[in-house]
Design an enzyme around this catalytic site. Sequence first.
Site, PDB file in Angstrom:
ATOM      1  N   CYS A 331      12.774 -69.098 -17.287  1.00 38.71           N
ATOM      2  CA  CYS A 331      12.765 -68.011 -17.950  1.00 38.71           C
ATOM      3  C   CYS A 331      11.364 -68.021 -18.751  1.00 38.71           C
ATOM      4  CB  CYS A 331      13.726 -68.081 -19.124  1.00 38.71           C
ATOM      5  SG  CYS A 331      13.960 -66.538 -20.010  1.00 38.71           S
ATOM      6  N   LEU A 332      11.186 -67.958 -20.052  1.00 39.36           N
ATOM      7  CA  LEU A 332       9.989 -67.577 -20.706  1.00 39.36           C
ATOM      8  C   LEU A 332       9.095 -68.944 -20.619  1.00 39.36           C
ATOM      9  CD1 LEU A 332      11.341 -66.385 -24.208  1.00 39.36           C
ATOM     10  CD2 LEU A 332      10.764 -65.058 -22.243  1.00 39.36           C
TER      11      LEU A 332
END
Length: 593
Positions: A331-332
Amino acid sequence: MNDPTDIPPSEQLREASTWQAWSRHSYPEASVEHAQVDLALNAWLGRMTGYVSPAALAAAWQDWATHLLLSPAKQMELGMQALTGFEQWLRYSGAAMLGSVAEPVRPLAQDKRFSDPLWHAWPYNQLSQGFLLTQKWWHRATSGVRGVSPHHTDVVTFVARQLLDGFAPSNFIATNPMAQQVTLASGGENLLHGAVRAAGDLRRAVMGDAPAVACRPGREVAITPGKVVMANHLVELIRYDPQTPQVHAVPLLIVPAWIMKYYILDLSPQNSLVRYLVERGHTVYMVSWKNPDAEDRELSLEDYRRLGVMAAIDTISAQTGAPRINACGYCLGGTLLAVAAAAMARDGDERLAGITLLAAQVDFTEPGELSLFIDDSQVAFLEAAMWQQGYLDTRQMAGAFQLLRSNDLIWSRRLRHYLLDIPDKDNDLASWNADATRMPYRMHSEYLRKLFLRNSLASARYIVEGHPVALTDIHIPIFAVGTMTDHVAPWRSVYKIIPLSDTEVTFLLTSGGHNAGVVSPPGTHGRSYQIATHGHDAPYVAPETWQAVNELHEGSWWPAWEAWLARHAGPPGAPPAPAPSLGDAPGTYVLQP
């Protein structure tokens, strides 16, 4: 590509602007005192609006309403559709009273509100069909209006859907046959239990208390043996103990998202990706992010790269002596890893052997439904809330994600919890989902503005240490994973790493969503995936074509990735010497409330 003079002067000026300019929110003509008055007002207002910008909603509504007013043909079309739908409903209602009849509208595949057979009996089928026909009409009314911006169309359609969902017949005991049946069978005990649960939820919401969880880090989850081998102000680095006599020569660094705790990848033993990897001879390191508070408000996105990814790589290189390291970002964490890898490639740092991006975006032009909450007005409004408290609160983030899946996370939960007397399931993934983290004011503001609003990374305008980075500088193999029903990082957006890079990319598309699609150990029922490798000089294949031509494999995607990882992890050998320990895993940062 690496020459900063390639960037227009206006872009250089914006990228090089100081944090003081950021914190004054792009109106430098205002004094700091005046800016603080504006921020305080918006922060106060945000507490009453759920931190949704009323200006953003008003702009979207005005754009839609004005263009609809100027579209008489669209108005006539909607009028005819309303009459046709009402006629359909009347005809269906009469036939339904006499027996079984074909339904004019079927809910979407993901809508399970009316799937129980009780909904197919009169008068409940009449109620559900009336609701679905109304929902269908409003979707047509809010979409396809000529001249409305795509973003405003999405916002108006989303808001209309949220308002309609609140009035669905499934939400009320008087119109829900399932709730009536349970109430009769239990003598009303279900309603008593539901009232107690509702009172508890309300108390926790008012007091700001975190919900109780059944699985706790270091006890039921995050229990793969390991040691904390490095710590700084922002991260602890965990090195997991080897589980095999020999291990691959190239260690693996995992960079999770900082929006949640790292142990999504080290849940209970049967669901732990970390355990799966160490049991197959990989030396695994994990970044555990600090849960920031008000004192950390000035931590920047660059601090996360420098103190997180780069500090971990430096530590692994020093402790193992390995010249090359594999890295995986989720994800991030994957976005940040891509930034770090591009900067390393630009600077001639060749310590990375390959990178894996799990449900991670590098291009934010199509970020999915999360973009509903991200425009200049909304970001400025959110910055006001963060400015006052120094961070983005976990409840603010949770509210946005719940709205994106309101059927599953709000209304269906209330139906189960308050009317059907079905308590929430206590499992490792549910416990992790309730264990959110905060995000510092400066970092989150930079993240939203640089990546979401300006898409700086994909356009080679993201600045690291005074110079832009470009994904095309990365020439090591990339493994990218997209999940089919991801609302946070849609798989077609994740797929954009292929045209944006200049290297071999193996792309894998798996069933499931952003979390459950990634946590997919072998033996999980109903899992499948597709995989193909795209050479750096191969012609581009559109995502829809890619999906249509590649074979569907049944089962977990973990073995396919581990096989790719092993090919880039070097030959097996003796485990590296133990590193100085700062304590046992899971460390202390993951335990911070």
